[in-house]
Design a protein around this motif. Structure first.
Motif, PDB file in Angstrom:
ATOM      1  N   PHE A 105      -0.923  -8.184  -9.413  1.00 48.87           N
ATOM      2  CA  PHE A 105       0.331  -7.990 -10.143  1.00 48.87           C
ATOM      3  C   PHE A 105       1.220  -6.989  -9.398  1.00 48.87           C
ATOM      4  CE2 PHE A 105       2.852  -5.475 -13.122  1.00 48.87           C
ATOM      5  CZ  PHE A 105       3.559  -6.462 -13.816  1.00 48.87           C
ATOM      6  N   PHE A 106       0.641  -5.874  -8.967  1.00 52.34           N
ATOM      7  CA  PHE A 106       1.420  -4.871  -8.236  1.00 52.34           C
ATOM      8  C   PHE A 106       1.942  -5.435  -6.916  1.00 52.34           C
ATOM      9  CE2 PHE A 106      -0.759  -1.093 -10.467  1.00 52.34           C
ATOM     10  CZ  PHE A 106       0.337  -0.910 -11.290  1.00 52.34           C
ATOM     11  N   GLU A 107       1.139  -6.224  -6.225  1.00 56.98           N
ATOM     12  CA  GLU A 107       1.576  -6.806  -4.957  1.00 56.98           C
ATOM     13  C   GLU A 107       2.765  -7.747  -5.156  1.00 56.98           C
ATOM     14  OE1 GLU A 107      -1.612  -8.604  -2.836  1.00 56.98           O
ATOM     15  OE2 GLU A 107      -2.777  -6.757  -2.702  1.00 56.98           O
ATOM     16  N   ARG A 108       2.733  -8.520  -6.243  1.00 57.87           N
ATOM     17  CA  ARG A 108       3.852  -9.430  -6.510  1.00 57.87           C
ATOM     18  C   ARG A 108       5.143  -8.677  -6.774  1.00 57.87           C
ATOM     19  NH1 ARG A 108      -0.152 -12.155  -9.564  1.00 57.87           N
ATOM     20  NH2 ARG A 108       0.696 -11.346 -11.533  1.00 57.87           N
ATOM     21  N   HIS A 109       5.024  -7.424  -7.225  1.00 55.86           N
ATOM     22  CA  HIS A 109       6.201  -6.610  -7.509  1.00 55.86           C
ATOM     23  C   HIS A 109       6.435  -5.548  -6.424  1.00 55.86           C
ATOM     24  CE1 HIS A 109       5.420  -8.428 -11.449  1.00 55.86           C
ATOM     25  NE2 HIS A 109       6.672  -8.171 -11.723  1.00 55.86           N
ATOM     26  N   SER A 110       5.851  -5.792  -5.247  1.00 56.47           N
ATOM     27  CA  SER A 110       6.019  -4.887  -4.100  1.00 56.47           C
ATOM     28  C   SER A 110       5.594  -3.461  -4.429  1.00 56.47           C
ATOM     29  CB  SER A 110       7.495  -4.900  -3.618  1.00 56.47           C
ATOM     30  OG  SER A 110       7.883  -6.209  -3.258  1.00 56.47           O
ATOM     31  N   LEU A 111       4.516  -3.339  -5.194  1.00 54.32           N
ATOM     32  CA  LEU A 111       3.989  -2.022  -5.563  1.00 54.32           C
ATOM     33  C   LEU A 111       2.558  -1.858  -5.069  1.00 54.32           C
ATOM     34  CD1 LEU A 111       5.330  -1.867  -9.236  1.00 54.32           C
ATOM     35  CD2 LEU A 111       6.185  -0.563  -7.288  1.00 54.32           C
ATOM     36  N   GLY A 112       2.205  -2.621  -4.027  1.00 52.74           N
ATOM     37  CA  GLY A 112       0.870  -2.523  -3.460  1.00 52.74           C
ATOM     38  C   GLY A 112       0.686  -1.216  -2.709  1.00 52.74           C
ATOM     39  N   PRO A 113      -0.540  -0.900  -2.316  1.00 53.43           N
ATOM     40  CA  PRO A 113      -0.828   0.383  -1.674  1.00 53.43           C
ATOM     41  C   PRO A 113      -0.278   0.531  -0.274  1.00 53.43           C
ATOM     42  CG  PRO A 113      -2.768  -1.003  -1.701  1.00 53.43           C
ATOM     43  CD  PRO A 113      -1.750  -1.689  -2.550  1.00 53.43           C
ATOM     44  N   SER A 114      -0.185  -0.576   0.472  1.00 51.31           N
ATOM     45  CA  SER A 114       0.294  -0.483   1.847  1.00 51.31           C
ATOM     46  C   SER A 114       0.638  -1.875   2.351  1.00 51.31           C
ATOM     47  CB  SER A 114      -0.776   0.139   2.753  1.00 51.31           C
ATOM     48  OG  SER A 114      -1.893  -0.740   2.851  1.00 51.31           O
ATOM     49  N   PRO A 115       1.496  -1.975   3.372  1.00 54.02           N
ATOM     50  CA  PRO A 115       1.811  -3.283   3.946  1.00 54.02           C
ATOM     51  C   PRO A 115       0.568  -4.016   4.440  1.00 54.02           C
ATOM     52  CG  PRO A 115       3.367  -1.636   4.711  1.00 54.02           C
ATOM     53  CD  PRO A 115       2.288  -0.893   3.974  1.00 54.02           C
ATOM     54  N   LYS A 116      -0.409  -3.276   4.971  1.00 56.17           N
ATOM     55  CA  LYS A 116      -1.627  -3.899   5.493  1.00 56.17           C
ATOM     56  C   LYS A 116      -2.397  -4.600   4.398  1.00 56.17           C
ATOM     57  CE  LYS A 116      -5.883  -2.903   8.044  1.00 56.17           C
ATOM     58  NZ  LYS A 116      -6.689  -1.871   8.719  1.00 56.17           N
ATOM     59  N   SER A 117      -2.480  -3.972   3.217  1.00 53.18           N
ATOM     60  CA  SER A 117      -3.243  -4.576   2.119  1.00 53.18           C
ATOM     61  C   SER A 117      -2.562  -5.826   1.613  1.00 53.18           C
ATOM     62  CB  SER A 117      -3.405  -3.573   0.976  1.00 53.18           C
ATOM     63  OG  SER A 117      -2.186  -3.379   0.306  1.00 53.18           O
ATOM     64  N   GLN A 118      -1.229  -5.891   1.728  1.00 52.79           N
ATOM     65  CA  GLN A 118      -0.514  -7.061   1.246  1.00 52.79           C
ATOM     66  C   GLN A 118      -0.726  -8.258   2.161  1.00 52.79           C
ATOM     67  OE1 GLN A 118       3.570  -5.993   0.703  1.00 52.79           O
ATOM     68  NE2 GLN A 118       3.115  -4.525  -0.910  1.00 52.79           N
TER      69      GLN A 118
END
Length: 249
Positions: A105-118
């Motif tokens: 959910f956070f990744e879909r809203h650009s709230l992931g921990p880092s670009p690498k994790s996305q």
């Protein structure tokens, strides 16, 4: 993988939904630990997290749980899996949440921990950085993403979903809970559409009736005008008869 045997036989929502047990039920704990992403802290990726945010239904390490406590209970309500007591609603929130679910959910809203994790596959979706060099980054993530409108939407929707599940009494697993939740949403959508359709038909009928009323009034006024014009050329007795006929119509 998710356990195929949900702890339904050992977990029932009591009449008092806020009633607390002495600890997290063992059968529920086993099921919780089997959920995707729950072997690591959702914020820093440390293995075997023993703390949780009941607000989001996710597992945390000790350090990240402290950051969540610092946000305030209105943003994240933190509990220890082994040391704190748990209400039935809080346990349901954990069983219906999950670290992978919130991470995606956070990744879909650009709230992931880092670009690498996305860039990682979603099946392995959890923070990829190590604790040795990322403590400031972790603090920044926690301070920002859990107080966003997106996070507010997630926790509110999870709370609504958990309340629906609690009404069934016996917990029958995530798949059953989701099917029932979708059924409720579909029913509400159909009812809303039916009401909107009825409202539109009512407005059309009202508009038609108003149009007919205005047309009748215009006809009546025109008739009165014709009677008035004609009566002015008649004698008094004849004029009175025409005026009476006009008023009657």
């Amino acid at each position: 993988e998710i356990s195929r045997s949900p702890p339904s036989a050992l977990f029932h929502a009591s009449n008092n939904k806020n009633q607390s047990s002495s600890s997290f039920p063992p059968a529920c704990l086993k099921f919780l630990q089997s959920l995707p992403g729950n072997k690591r802290c959702i914020d820093c990726g440390q293995l075997d997290p023993q703390w949780a945010s009941a607000t989001y239904g996710v597992l945390l390490c000790l350090r990240c749980s402290g950051r969540h406590r610092g946000l305030g209970v209105q943003f994240s309500f933190v509990r220890s899996i082994s040391m704190d007591s748990w209400s039935h609603i809080q346990i349901l929130s954990m069983l219906e949440g999950g670290n992978k679910q919130l991470s995606q959910f956070f990744e879909r809203h650009s709230l992931g921990p880092s670009p690498k994790s996305q860039q990682q596959p979603r099946s392995n979706s959890y923070p990829s950085y190590t604790r040795s060099n990322s403590a400031p980054m972790i603090d920044d993530i926690v301070d920002k993403r859990y107080i966003t409108k997106a996070a507010q939407f997630y926790r509110e929707q999870l709370a609504v979903h958990v309340q629906r599940v609690a009404k069934d009494g016996e917990y029958k697993g995530r798949e059953v809970a989701r099917r029932q939740s979708k059924g409720v949403k579909a029913t509400n959508t159909n009812n809303r559409r039916s009401l909107e359709s009825s409202s539109k038909q009512g407005r059309k009928k009202e508009k038609l009736l108003n149009g007919n009323t205005n047309e009748n009034e215009n006809v009546k006024q025109a008739s009165l005008g014709r009677y008035s014009s004609l009566s002015s050329s008649l004698s008094s007795p004849e004029r009175r008869r025409f005026e009476a006929a006009a008023a009657a119509s």
